[in-house]
Write an enzyme that holds these catalytic residues in place. Structure first.
Site, PDB file in Angstrom:
ATOM      1  N   LEU A 142       3.861   6.900  -1.725  1.00 44.10           N
ATOM      2  CA  LEU A 142       5.258   7.094  -2.119  1.00 44.10           C
ATOM      3  C   LEU A 142       5.467   7.241  -3.618  1.00 44.10           C
ATOM      4  O   LEU A 142       6.584   7.438  -4.071  1.00 44.10           O
ATOM      5  CB  LEU A 142       6.129   5.986  -1.535  1.00 44.10           C
ATOM      6  CG  LEU A 142       6.423   6.225  -0.046  1.00 44.10           C
ATOM      7  CD1 LEU A 142       7.044   5.002   0.601  1.00 44.10           C
ATOM      8  CD2 LEU A 142       7.323   7.451   0.149  1.00 44.10           C
ATOM      9  N   PHE A 181       0.806  -1.227   0.000  1.00 41.97           N
ATOM     10  CA  PHE A 181       0.000   0.000   0.000  1.00 41.97           C
ATOM     11  C   PHE A 181       0.833   1.268   0.000  1.00 41.97           C
ATOM     12  O   PHE A 181       0.381   2.330  -0.414  1.00 41.97           O
ATOM     13  CB  PHE A 181      -0.995   0.001   1.175  1.00 41.97           C
ATOM     14  CG  PHE A 181      -0.457   0.524   2.470  1.00 41.97           C
ATOM     15  CD1 PHE A 181      -0.359   1.895   2.691  1.00 41.97           C
ATOM     16  CD2 PHE A 181      -0.065  -0.327   3.488  1.00 41.97           C
ATOM     17  CE1 PHE A 181       0.128   2.385   3.898  1.00 41.97           C
ATOM     18  CE2 PHE A 181       0.420   0.149   4.691  1.00 41.97           C
ATOM     19  CZ  PHE A 181       0.527   1.512   4.887  1.00 41.97           C
ATOM     20  N   LYS A 182       2.082   1.145   0.458  1.00 41.17           N
ATOM     21  CA  LYS A 182       2.909   2.354   0.565  1.00 41.17           C
ATOM     22  C   LYS A 182       3.196   3.012  -0.780  1.00 41.17           C
ATOM     23  O   LYS A 182       3.637   4.154  -0.824  1.00 41.17           O
ATOM     24  CB  LYS A 182       4.216   2.031   1.266  1.00 41.17           C
ATOM     25  CG  LYS A 182       4.104   2.071   2.782  1.00 41.17           C
ATOM     26  CD  LYS A 182       4.312   0.752   3.381  1.00 41.17           C
ATOM     27  CE  LYS A 182       4.265   0.790   4.891  1.00 41.17           C
ATOM     28  NZ  LYS A 182       4.109  -0.580   5.421  1.00 41.17           N
ATOM     29  N   ASP A 183       2.978   2.286  -1.863  1.00 42.41           N
ATOM     30  CA  ASP A 183       3.146   2.909  -3.175  1.00 42.41           C
ATOM     31  C   ASP A 183       2.187   4.085  -3.363  1.00 42.41           C
ATOM     32  O   ASP A 183       2.521   5.036  -4.068  1.00 42.41           O
ATOM     33  CB  ASP A 183       2.871   1.899  -4.295  1.00 42.41           C
ATOM     34  CG  ASP A 183       4.011   0.909  -4.457  1.00 42.41           C
ATOM     35  OD1 ASP A 183       5.176   1.303  -4.281  1.00 42.41           O
ATOM     36  OD2 ASP A 183       3.719  -0.264  -4.757  1.00 42.41           O
TER      37      ASP A 183
END
Ligand SMILES: *Cc1c(COP(=O)(O)O)cnc(C)c1O
Length: 488
Positions: free
Chosen positions: A116, A111-113
């Site tokens: 980021l 999910f950090k995409d």
């Protein structure tokens, strides 16, 4: 809109300064001085809009010193092509009234995409001098940040990961990253050592003054990481209302597998902004500091960190809880400072009764054991043919436990935080009752065979990829290795 420190120890800053600084240089985190709201009508108007349009509506309320044009361009280049799903974060119906939000269609399968892809592009538009981005990762942030910052002009990025406690897949994803401005360091310690080490550097101005660059963070202590996450709670809610799965205005429960308390905090902000959310269910693995905290009001980090099959949640110090408590105390920097001094000194603090009561109205904490997690993966696959990754499985199990405790009747949105292939050995263990540890690529192929799911693009060529990074450093060696890397 300005940003203030949770500990009242710094002047108010603009959104662009908050993002450049990462955290408050003297300790503490930046929070918006007020939380902007959407009226019911405004939320209804967004139904049917594209992710990028909604992102623009949300982000311009928080990132007020960037022009609409800058935001628009940044949002466009972040979300137009880098996600494999048209909706960016598609929802999947698990059963009546229970929906997964797949947050992992970006370049690195976690999910950090979502934040980021956006934040580095925005930062590069704000910086005045070269910026060194320091990242502590429990496994997924590292790769997502490396992909986001790779070859971004005016930035360098150094990622610290705990040597023994990331999955082999996660490690390879990071150490094979290209780019002329990237560095990856294996630290001899756990995630908390990485995070504390990096936070120490941020608070150490003397050390920072050795370098011409400025230091910043891509962890969720940085406001630039959190703001873009608020968007997807709103878009997924609206996807469901557009599909007739709920009425606009209808309250939902949101379930979030939690480590550093960043993702769930962004859902909390969405709730404060006016999204009709009943409870946020904070789902922990066996490292149940948060589940205990929400039950008792005492945060106690004095315990052994356990290694689990959901390593991104193997955390004892959940940084963003500080922001939540700041809001729930009605913005009381004195109480926050005293609690966090006590956390520093004794590893624990207890909140007052009134704050506890307020927290109870918003959050329900649960945890899932390792056995429960694997059982959930296996059962959900049998019943629904859907392979959960271990983090998401913790969320699903905690949701079920929550349902046993309270009268539920509300539609639930459960965050699916990683593509299951990223944790293939654990998922295959659950699906086959055999051990796959150390046979990552076999597990990956087997999982693909079994489920028919294509292997995510970021994992496909990993086996052959060249290792480009092999720095290691002792627990207390962060400063030395930064010197070595930056003077190279
Ligand atoms: C980072 C991560 C989490 C935890 O998110 P926080 O914002 O740290 O609470 C959960 N699942 C996965 C797969 C992650 O990468």
């Amino acid at each position: 809109m300005k940003y203030e420190s949770t500990r009242g120890n710094f002047e108010k800053v603009t959104s662009s300064e908050a993002i450049q600084l990462g955290m408050v240089p003297k300790g503490g985190l930046f929070v918006p001085e007020r939380v902007p709201e959407f009226s019911e009508k405004e939320i209804r108007e967004m139904e049917g809009e594209k992710y990028r349009e909604i992102a623009h509506r949300v982000l311009r309320k928080f990132l007020t010193n960037f022009s609409g044009e800058t935001l628009g361009k940044t949002i466009d280049s972040s979300y137009r092509e880098n996600f494999e799903a048209e909706e960016v974060v598609p929802t999947v119906k698990l059963e009546e009234g229970v929906h997964l939000i797949e947050l992992w269609h970006g370049p690195t399968a976690a999910f950090k995409d979502v934040p980021l892809q956006f934040m580095p592009r925005l930062l590069s538009r704000a910086i005045e001098r070269e910026t060194v981005v320091l990242v502590a990762t429990s496994g997924d942030t590292g790769k997502a940040a490396l992909e986001g910052f790779k070859d971004v002009k005016g930035t360098r990025i150094i990622v610290f990961y705990p040597k023994e406690s990331v999955s082999r897949m996660q490690e390879l994803q990071m150490t094979t990253t290209g780019g002329s401005n990237t560095a990856v360091v294996a630290l001899e310690g756990d995630f908390d050592d990485c995070q504390n080490g990096v936070k120490d550097v941020f608070a150490d101005w003397e050390f920072q003054s050795e370098f011409p660059q400025r230091f910043s963070s891509a962890n969720s202590i940085n406001w630039g990481r959190l703001a873009p996450q608020i968007v997807y709670w709103i878009t997924s809610y609206l996807q469901l209302s557009a599909k007739g799965e709920l009425e606009v205005e209808e309250e939902v429960d949101i379930v979030v597998p939690t480590g550093n308390f960043g993702d769930i905090l962004s859902a909390y902000y969405a709730r404060r902004m006016g999204l009709p959310v009943n409870k946020l269910v904070c789902a922990s693995n066996e490292n149940r500091v948060l589940a205990d905290f929400f039950r008792t009001g005492t945060y106690d980090a004095n315990r052994e960190l356990k290694r689990t099959s959901s390593p991104a949640m193997d955390i004892l110090i959940s940084s963003n809880l500080e922001r939540f408590l700041y809001h729930e105390t009605g913005r009381d920097p004195e109480r926050i400072s005293s609690w966090y001094e006590s956390l520093d000194k004794d590893g624990r603090f207890t909140v007052d009764g009134k704050t506890k009561e307020r927290m109870d109205r918003v959050i329900h904490g649960e945890y899932a054991t390792e056995d429960e997690t694997l059982e959930t993966i296996s059962r959900i696959y049998e019943d629904h043919g859907y392979p959960l990754d271990p983090h998401t499985a913790v969320g699903v199990k905690c949701f079920e436990k929550y349902g046993e405790r309270v009268e539920r009747g509300k539609t639930a949105l459960i965050a699916s935080t990683a593509n299951p292939h990223k944790f293939a050995p654990a998922v295959m263990k659950a699906l086959s009752d055999r051990e796959w540890e150390g046979r990552e690529f076999e597990a990956l192929d087997e999982l693909k065979e079994k489920t028919g799911w294509p292997i995510h693009r970021s994992l496909r060529n990993l086996k052959e990829a060249e290792i480009r990074h092999d720095y290691t450093c002792p627990r207390d060696g962060i400063r030395d290795i930064i010197r070595k890397i930056l003077r190279n």
